[in-house]
Every structure is written in structure tokens, then in C-alpha cells.
Design a protein around this motif. Structure first.
Motif, mmCIF file in Angstrom:
data_model
loop_
_atom_site.group_PDB
_atom_site.id
_atom_site.type_symbol
_atom_site.label_atom_id
_atom_site.label_comp_id
_atom_site.label_asym_id
_atom_site.label_seq_id
_atom_site.Cartn_x
_atom_site.Cartn_y
_atom_site.Cartn_z
ATOM 1 N N SER A 375 0.821 -1.225 0.000
ATOM 2 C CA SER A 375 0.000 0.000 0.000
ATOM 3 C C SER A 375 0.844 1.260 0.000
ATOM 4 C CB SER A 375 -0.935 -0.002 1.215
ATOM 5 O OG SER A 375 -0.186 -0.035 2.427
ATOM 6 N N SER A 376 2.164 1.122 0.068
ATOM 7 C CA SER A 376 3.049 2.282 0.094
ATOM 8 C C SER A 376 4.427 1.868 -0.393
ATOM 9 C CB SER A 376 3.147 2.844 1.518
ATOM 10 O OG SER A 376 3.775 1.884 2.382
ATOM 11 N N VAL A 420 15.607 1.436 -16.353
ATOM 12 C CA VAL A 420 14.757 0.610 -15.489
ATOM 13 C C VAL A 420 13.991 -0.433 -16.290
ATOM 14 C CG1 VAL A 420 12.792 2.214 -15.556
ATOM 15 C CG2 VAL A 420 13.068 0.665 -13.600
ATOM 16 N N ASN A 421 13.558 -0.085 -17.514
ATOM 17 C CA ASN A 421 12.816 -1.062 -18.310
ATOM 18 C C ASN A 421 13.698 -2.240 -18.717
ATOM 19 O OD1 ASN A 421 10.296 0.265 -18.268
ATOM 20 N ND2 ASN A 421 10.905 1.616 -19.950
ATOM 21 N N ALA A 457 7.972 -5.691 -9.080
ATOM 22 C CA ALA A 457 7.966 -4.269 -8.703
ATOM 23 C C ALA A 457 8.555 -4.074 -7.313
ATOM 24 C CB ALA A 457 6.546 -3.723 -8.769
ATOM 25 N N ASN A 458 8.206 -4.944 -6.383
ATOM 26 C CA ASN A 458 8.680 -4.791 -5.008
ATOM 27 C C ASN A 458 10.182 -5.034 -4.892
ATOM 28 O OD1 ASN A 458 6.061 -4.281 -4.244
ATOM 29 N ND2 ASN A 458 5.680 -6.329 -3.419
ATOM 30 N N THR A 475 6.575 0.225 -10.328
ATOM 31 C CA THR A 475 5.183 -0.142 -10.066
ATOM 32 C C THR A 475 4.812 -1.417 -10.820
ATOM 33 O OG1 THR A 475 4.298 1.096 -11.938
ATOM 34 C CG2 THR A 475 4.625 2.309 -9.865
ATOM 35 N N PRO A 476 3.789 -2.137 -10.331
ATOM 36 C CA PRO A 476 3.314 -3.314 -11.074
ATOM 37 C C PRO A 476 2.894 -2.972 -12.500
ATOM 38 C CG PRO A 476 2.438 -3.332 -8.844
ATOM 39 C CD PRO A 476 3.113 -2.002 -9.021
ATOM 40 N N ALA A 477 2.347 -1.766 -12.706
ATOM 41 C CA ALA A 477 1.935 -1.365 -14.050
ATOM 42 C C ALA A 477 3.139 -1.281 -14.985
ATOM 43 C CB ALA A 477 1.216 -0.019 -13.994
ATOM 44 N N MET A 478 4.276 -0.786 -14.487
ATOM 45 C CA MET A 478 5.490 -0.725 -15.304
ATOM 46 C C MET A 478 5.936 -2.129 -15.699
ATOM 47 S SD MET A 478 7.466 2.186 -13.026
ATOM 48 C CE MET A 478 9.044 2.016 -13.851
#
Length: 489
Positions: A375-376, A420-421, A457-458, A475-478
Motif C-alpha cells: 500500500s506504500s 529501469v525497463n 515491482a517490489n 510499479t506493477p503497471a510498469m
């Protein structure tokens, strides 16, 4: 009418004498050598061709026993243990291990030991191939700026260690004063395609592994046998990268492997090969089809194997933390055509679920099965640390430093921070081949990680927010975007 030419009698007698002398000489040259090596007579002189590791000098083949002159210089010199770590080595011939000496049964060795004038200490040499007091040590004590000579008859074939035996003996060995002397049988060892010289040693420094700067020897660690470095050929990475040894598919490789110690026994193994022959402890006993061979401190072994498929074979001490955490790792790069009958390479990848099915396809949307979602950013870092501990820590280490010459660092990594990608893609799909991280080249393999978008992501957020990296939040979206691009290819 043909004219007959008669050979004058004096000429005929002379020709017969020459012929008989030649036959006599031929018989003398081919007569068997005495079975007692001490009785073998030497024929002429030869200056020994000494070589630095990992190279070895040519075989004695069928040469007769000779007076073999060995010129060996002791040199105390600063060299690199690993990146940024310097050490004052004491060496035979300027290298660790010392120069390779190749001789044969029956040789008479005239040994000249020279102690460089700039050295600080006296030294001597104990050759395990010598029959005599101290293996020559009692006759070879030499001060800086001096030379000493002694001789010995080579009686026993085999592969033998030599080392300094000046008090404190352990300290001289621990600083790199060891090497190998090979005594071949009459006629030499059977020919092979490639031969190399490898020797393991354990080192003890005031600073822990990787502590930069000039590191002094630590006697207390040596007494406790608490080695900071366990390495092949004197330093971390001495047999990796551009310094790896090489062979071609179909060739037979012979390794002359020694263990200088001073303390630790070696469990020598080549990952991806089986030893066809092992000359146990460097002697005449041959064992076959061996996976790992024990080499005691102050001992040696000869191993032989044929390389059948291309790739990088990894040489290790199979006391395995020494290989991946202390430096006992080398590489044999094999070039040539693949042989799928012997080794197929990867044939299938998938997800394994223990409740059935074996290899299965990757879910279209991993991580949708009820996992806890951060959550953060703080929670991402906390969860990511847990993922890192179970999937990344073994290779990249708890502080992200990686493993020298094997796995690149994640700490303060220019390669990681640049894209990062690209980093996400490597986690999802794996990476092999050469990369450059912080100015240093790595050539290893990272397998694809079977992680959900949330987990990727984590763990990357944890890495980017640790060890001096750029504090990027992933982020998970990335992750999903990168995954979808790969799936679309």
C-alpha cells in the motif's frame, strides 16, 4: 661386355668398420635404461624451460636423462589479490604459484636459487621430488642479493609440490611461495591436446574479503585457518574472463593441479565435466570416471578429460563457499560445434506446480491469486527485501556487492540505474552474455525469474532504494507493460 669394378680390400675393411660401428652405436642408444633411476646416466646438459602459470613447458618426450640446469629467482613483489586489494607476495619466479618445472626420471638437476637484492628476507626451497635432507631446504638457504647452488638426482616420477621452508614456514607458504615440479617417466607421459598448470592457495589478510588497499598478512587468522581468500593461481579471477584457459571440442585436456595450502584441503571439481583419469595424489595410481578429487595441502593431482561440447566449464573447489565467496573459481572456455546427442541445451520452460501438471504455461496475469499488495513505497521495500532474500541473495549477496568475476554488483550500479525497463526485462526474461557494470566486464547467466508483477515491482524498488542506487520506484503497471511488449514479440 660389362666391366666389373672391384673394391680395394683396404676400402672394404674401412666400410665394414664404419657399418659395424654404426650398428654398435645404434644398439647402445636403444639399450634399456637401468631399472634403478639412480643408475641412469645423463647425456649432456639442458637449461630448464620454466613457465609461469597456467602454462607448462613442453613434454620431455623421449629425450635421454640430462643434467638439467634450473635457474630460479625469489622475488618479493606487490600484486593485486582482487579489484582494489593489493598484497605483498613472496614468489618463486615472480608468479604465484611459482614457475612450473618439468623434468624426467634419471635427470640430474643442478638448481640455482637466487634471492633478488631488493628482497627483505632470506628464503630457501623444499622440493617434494627431492630425496635428501629438507628436500633441498638445508642446502638452499640464501640471503637477499645472493645465489646458492645444489644438485639432486630425480628418482621418482610424479607431480610434486615445492615451497619455501624458511621459518616461519607457514608464513612463507601463505605469502605465495609454492609451485609444482613434474617428473615424467622415461619416454614422457602420453600425449594430450592441451595442458595447463593450476594451483590453489589460501590467503590471510588483516582486512576482510574485498577490503581495499594494501593488505598485510594476518598470522592469527592463519593459525586459526580462517582464510579470507581461497584462490587459483594467486588471485581472484586469475583464470576467468580474458585469462580463462581454452580448448576445442574433441580435445583432451590435462590439468596439473596442486594445492599450496598452507592449511586447506582442496575438493577440485570441473562443473560440466567428468575426469576420465585422475593420477591420484600425483602418483602412478590412476582412478577413472571421477567427479571430484581431493588434493591435500602440500599435494597434487593430474586430471585428464575429453571435452565433448562447447561452453564454459567452471573450475571450483567444491567446498563451494570458497568458490563463490572466497575466489576459488576458474573457467575453461570450450569452442566448437554443439553435439545435441550429448547435451541438448534448454528444451522447455514453464511453471511447475507440485499439485500436478509438471511443466505448465505462464499465467497471462500473474499475481492475481490473492497475494498481499503493498500500500506504500515503504511496504514495497519491505516486501521486496523478502523477495530478494529468497531469489537474489545467493548470487548478488546481502549488500548487493555481487561475486567478483561471476555475478555483477547491484550496489551503486551504473548498468542498473541507466535503464529501469531493461532491468525489468532481465528479471522477467533472463540475460546471458557480456555486460559492463561499473567499468568491469561480466559474462555470466541470469535465469528468468518466475515472479508476479507485484513481486518484480517490489524487489526492484527494494534494490533501487538500497546501496547507493537512484531511489527509483517500480510499479506493477510498469512491469506489466514490459511483460506485454515481450509477449507481443
Amino acid at each position: 661386355m660389362k666391366t666389373k669394378h672391384k673394391i680395394p680390400v683396404p676400402v672394404l675393411i674401412l666400410l665394414l668398420g664404419v657399418l659395424l660401428a654404426g650398428c654398435s652405436q645404434s644398439v647402445a642408444d636403444n639399450k634399456p635404461e637401468p631399472t634403478d633411476p639412480a643408475e641412469i646416466e645423463v647425456v649432456g646438459e639442458l637449461v630448464a624451460d620454466l613457465t609461469a602459470p597456467p602454462m607448462v613447458s613442453p613434454s620431455v618426450v623421449k629425450r635421454p636423462a640430462k643434467k638439467l640446469i634450473v635457474n630460479m629467482e625469489v622475488v618479493e613483489k606487490e600484486m593485486e589479490m582482487t579489484d582494489g586489494v593489493k598484497y605483498i607476495y613472496w614468489t618463486f619466479g615472480g608468479s604465484v604459484p611459482g614457475s612450473f618445472i618439468r623434468t624426467r626420471v634419471g635427470d640430474e638437476v643442478e638448481f640455482h636459487l637466487k634471492n633478488h637484492p631488493d628482497n627483505k628476507l632470506p628464503h630457501n626451497i623444499d622440493l617434494h621430488a627431492v630425496t635428501g635432507p629438507g628436500g633441498g631446504a638445508t642446502s638452499s638457504f640464501v640471503a637477499p642479493g645472493h645465489e646458492i647452488q645444489f644438485s639432486f638426482k630425480v628418482l621418482n616420477e610424479g607431480l610434486y609440490v615445492y615451497h619455501c621452508a624458511t621459518a616461519p614456514v607457514g608464513m612463507h607458504i601463505a605469502n605465495g611461495m609454492y609451485g609444482l615440479i613434474l617428473v615424467e617417466p622415461a619416454g614422457g607421459l602420453p600425449p594430450v591436446d592441451k595442458e595447463y598448470y593450476i594451483m590453489q592457495g589460501d590467503f590471510y589478510t588483516k582486512g576482510e574479503y574485498g577490503k581495499r588497499g594494501l593488505q598485510p598478512f594476518d598470522m592469527n587468522k592463519a593459525i586459526d585457518e580462517d582464510a579470507d581468500y581461497v584462490v587459483f593461481n594467486g588471485s581472484v579471477g586469475a583464470l576467468t574472463g580474458d585469462k580463462a584457459i581454452t580448448a576445442n571440442v574433441g580435445e583432451t585436456v590435462r590439468l596439473y593441479v596442486g594445492n599450496g595450502g598452507p592449511n586447506l584441503v582442496s575438493s577440485f571439481h570441473v562443473i560440466g565435466e567428468i575426469f576420465d583419469k585422475v593420477y591420484v595424489e600425483g602418483g602412478n595410481l590412476i582412478n577413472e570416471n571421477v567427479q571430484t578429487t581431493l588434493i591435500p595441502a602440500g599435494g597434487a593431482a593430474i586430471v585428464e578429460f575429453k571435452v565433448d561440447v562447447p561452453g564454459t566449464l567452471i573450475l571450483v573447489d567444491h567446498s563451494i563457499f570458497r568458490a563463490f565467496n572466497k575466489g576459488a573459481l576458474g573457467m575453461l572456455n570450450v569452442q566448437g560445434e554443439e553435439n545435441k546427442r550429448i547435451y541438448s541445451g534448454t528444451q522447455q520452460t514453464g511453471i511447475y506446480e507440485h499439485e500436478g501438471g509438471g511443466a505448465q504455461e505462464m499465467p497471462a496475469e500473474p499475481g492475481t491469486g490473492g497475494e498481499i499488495v503493498a500500500s506504500s513505497v515503504k511496504e514495497q521495500i519491505e516486501f521486496g527485501k523478502q523477495v530478494y532474500a529468497r531469489t537474489c541473495l545467493a548470487c548478488h549477496q546481502a549488500n548487493g556487492e555481487g561475486i567478483a568475476e561471476a555475478f555483477p554488483p547491484l550496489a551503486n550500479s551504473d548498468y542498473l540505474n541507466a535503464d529501469v525497463n531493461r532491468t525489468i526485462d532481465i528479471v522477467l526474461n533472463g540475460k546471458s552474455g557480456k555486460i559492463v557494470v561499473n567499468g568491469k566486464e561480466y559474462n555470466s547467466v541470469m535465469t528468468r525469474q518466475v515472479l508476479s508483477d507485484e513481486e518484480v515491482a517490489n524487489v526492484l524498488t527494494y534494490v533501487y532504494n538500497s546501496w547507493g542506487n537512484n531511489k527509483k520506484v517500480v510499479t506493477p503497471a510498469m512491469v506489466k507493460t514490459v511483460r506485454q511488449k515481450q509477449d507481443a514479440l
